[in-house]
Scaffold this active site. Structure first.
Site, PDB file in Angstrom:
ATOM      1  CG  ASP A 358      46.949  -7.354 -37.210  1.00 58.24           C
ATOM      2  OD1 ASP A 358      47.220  -8.340 -37.908  1.00 58.24           O
ATOM      3  OD2 ASP A 358      47.819  -6.587 -36.731  1.00 58.24           O
ATOM      4  CG  LEU A 359      47.010 -10.278 -31.691  1.00 54.15           C
ATOM      5  CD1 LEU A 359      47.855 -11.366 -31.049  1.00 54.15           C
ATOM      6  CD2 LEU A 359      45.835  -9.912 -30.793  1.00 54.15           C
ATOM      7  CG  ASP A 401      49.672 -10.454 -35.515  1.00 55.52           C
ATOM      8  OD1 ASP A 401      49.356 -10.560 -36.719  1.00 55.52           O
ATOM      9  OD2 ASP A 401      50.332  -9.500 -35.074  1.00 55.52           O
TER      10      ASP A 401
END
Length: 677
Positions: A358-359, A401
């Site tokens: 997960d960004l 994301d």
């Protein structure tokens, strides 16, 4: 003629003329004079009216002018031929060949007009639609030859040459019908009013020619019969078609019911006709046309099957692929995980490793640079991730994301390949830093189902993300709080009290742990901007003047700039900037109204005001708990969010929080800034 009332009047006149013509043919009412007026005058007037309608339409409307000129000329030539026939047919030395030339000339002129209409706006019509028209034309031709022309030949009592002349007109009509069917097909068998009327007129015209050929061949034709009335009726329909709205359809798909229903129906008719030929005499021409229709329909069926197969492959690919990045999507991941779980226990199975990413920092990048730039960043990062695992595993984008990779074998969280995948999802630039938190799960050692594997990887990823975020944010917050203590030691207890109240209210409002942490940090640092306020103003014992208040109100903007310099603190900075906005829009610095104020800022504003009102100040006595709540309720809907006030009152319903034992007194300016006003 373009006016609607005039068009309706002309339609009524046409309908009246046709009624008189058919009534005369069926009942033979009136005397010789009435018969002459209707059979000659009305008959010719209807034909000339059809020609005039097309020619006037061509003269007044530029669009599709050549087509209607050709059709109008065809009707006019036919009407003149009929007029000549009427003048000459009664004479013994009948000189009627000009009429025959006019009748023959009608067909190429009419075909030219229809071809021009058919070509209009049809440059990109799918080839399958032209094939559909060919199937329909061949089938109709087979039926006509079988049930109309063969009986004419069998019953003919005239010479073969004369019979061939009689049949020439119906055969030409078949070409017209083929054009009409092709036009219907190019609009996916949903033609507009123009082609419906042209098609109806063509069918009526062909019916008249066929009946005339049969009756002439058998010597039973009567000029005063209903058959004679069909020709002017057909030409009147052509004229009326010229004034219908032209709405060519855009065919944007090829997989609806019309893609196979009508071609299949025509093919069924051809099959039925060939079956009929097994029990009755069927001419070779009819059998040949029906067989040709079946062959073309077979090719069309193969074409449709190929198109549907191609669509199925494309749909399957789209269903398993992320549209933005081209990576495999969540559906493909679940299928691959199911296969990985199913292989568990096989001799050659070394297990699999699922890594969930997960960004970090992407939301700030997206908000700061826009969604288009955010999409481009996601695409770049996805390409890097796919390149890292190429030949070793598969990369996926789950949405937003979130990314995953599925790798063969059981790898540790610190495996070099995983480290390279994490590095591929990092990008830094002026004012932004994007990275990735991740969680690792091995299959089947740690998860025995696809859903369990994904959930466990998700949990581990968020645990790592929270630890990283809390650490970064906490460290930054501690540094700033220490700076604030050095500048204003008296603020410490006040800020702690506001933070504790804010977290309790945020929890009661259902905010998640991440949002509660942001609110807590904002409550602790909502006055950080006051380090830029001169001491003379900050510690002024009396009320501030307007200029001093103007400078004091800049402290939220300063706080926003200070906190915004650290990426982890940007959500906190947004709350701090808006912590002195008012529900009615009268606050500062941006004059936000109502729900446009961040919820965290609305929470901090209420808790800050309560703490300020219930704390001892050099210039005012502290308010009792109930009095402070009453003041908050009074200002709900003007200064404060009414919902936040209600929740706050419920949270502290049992009494105010216990004061710190050695809480120092805040300076006058800080107390005044937090009070209700």
């Amino acid at each position: 003629m373009g006016g609607l009332p005039l068009r309706r009047m002309l339609a009524g006149i046409t309908a009246l003329g046709l009624t008189l013509l058919f009534a005369q043919a069926l009942t033979d009412f009136g005397g010789v004079w009435v018969d002459a007026v209707i059979d000659d005058g009305v008959y010719l007037a209807l034909q000339l009216g059809g020609a005039a309608a097309c020619l006037v339409r061509a003269a007044r409307v530029r669009d599709r002018r050549p087509a209607w000129l050709a059709i109008g000329a065809a009707i006019l030539v036919y009407a003149l031929g009929d007029a000549w026939w009427g003048l000459e047919s009664g004479r013994i030395d009948a000189y009627t060949w000009p009429a025959d030339l006019a009748y023959v000339a009608f067909y190429p002129l009419c075909l030219t007009g229809m071809a021009l209409l058919l070509a209009d706006g049809r440059d990109r019509v799918a080839a399958r639609l032209w094939v559909d028209g060919l199937i329909g034309g061949l089938t109709v031709g087979a039926v006509a030859v079988a049930f109309a022309y063969a009986p004419v030949l069998d019953a003919s009592r005239v010479s073969t040459t004369q019979t061939a002349l009689y049949l020439a007109y119906p055969l030409a009509d078949l070409i017209l019908i083929g054009f009409v069917l092709t036009a219907f097909a190019t609009q996916a068998w949903r033609p507009g009013g123009v082609w419906v009327l042209l098609g109806l007129g063509t069918v009526v015209f062909a019916t008249a020619d066929t009946l005339f050929a049969y009756q002439s061949a058998t010597g039973t034709f009567d000029d005063d019969s209903v058959v004679s009335a069909l020709w002017p009726a057909a030409l009147a329909l052509f004229g009326w078609a010229a004034w219908q709205p032209w709405r060519p359809r855009r065919i944007e798909h090829e997989f609806g019911r019309q893609a196979f229903a009508l071609p299949a129906a025509f093919a069924g008719i051809a099959v039925a006709l060939l079956c009929y030929g097994q029990f009755a005499d069927l001419s070779a021409a009819a059998a040949l046309l029906a067989t040709a229709a079946l062959l073309v329909a077979t090719v069309r069926a193969g074409w449709t099957f190929r198109a549907h197969t191609r669509l199925l492959r494309a749909t399957r690919a789209e269903a398993l692929t992320d549209g933005l990045t081209g990576l495999a999507n969540r559906r493909r991941l679940m299928a691959d995980l199911e296969r990985a779980v199913a292989r568990a226990g096989a001799r050659d199975d070394a297990g699999h490793t699922l890594v969930f990413f997960d960004l970090d920092g992407f939301k700030g990048y997206n908000d700061g640079f826009g969604h288009a730039a955010g999409d481009m960043l996601l695409d770049r990062l996805a390409s890097r991730l796919a390149a890292v695992v190429d030949g070793r595993g598969r990369a996926y984008r789950l949405g937003g994301d979130e990314f995953c990779v599925l790798l063969p074998g059981t790898l540790g969280a610190n495996d070099p390949l995983i480290a390279r995948a994490v590095a591929a999802l990092e990008e830094r630039g002026d004012g932004f830093a994007v990275g990735a938190s991740y969680g690792v799960v091995t299959i089947p050692h740690e998860a025995d189902s696809a859903t369990h594997a994904l959930q466990l990887a998700d949990q581990r990823m968020y645990a790592a993300k929270d630890a990283s975020r809390q650490s970064s944010r906490r460290q930054t917050c501690d540094v700033l709080l220490q700076v604030l203590r050095e500048r204003e030691p008296g603020l410490h207890d006040h800020l702690n009290g506001v933070a504790a109240l804010s977290v309790a209210v945020a929890r009661a409002l259902g905010l998640g742990s991440e949002q509660r942490d942001e609110v807590a940090r904002a409550a602790e640092l909502h006055d950080i901007g006051k380090i830029a306020i001169p001491d003379a103003i900050l510690h002024k014992p009396g009320p501030l003047d307007d200029d001093e208040w103007q400078l004091m109100r800049e402290h939220t903007v300063v706080g926003d700039r200070i906190l915004g310099a650290a990426p982890a603190m940007r959500p906190v900075a947004r709350i701090v900037r808006s912590s002195h906005e008012r529900w009615d829009g009268g606050g500062y610095p941006d004059g936000l109204v109502g729900a446009r104020i961040p919820l965290g800022a609305r929470i901090v504003a209420v808790c800050d005001a309560y703490d300020a009102m219930t704390s001892d100040r050099p210039y005012q006595r502290p308010l009792a708990h109930d009095a402070a709540l009453a003041e908050l309720r009074r200002c709900a809907g003007s200064q404060f969010d009414p919902t936040v006030v209600d929740v706050f009152c419920a949270v502290v319903a049992d009494g105010p929080p216990a004061p710190a034992p050695d809480a120092p007194t805040p300076p006058a300016a800080e107390a005044a800034d937090g009070a209700v006003r």
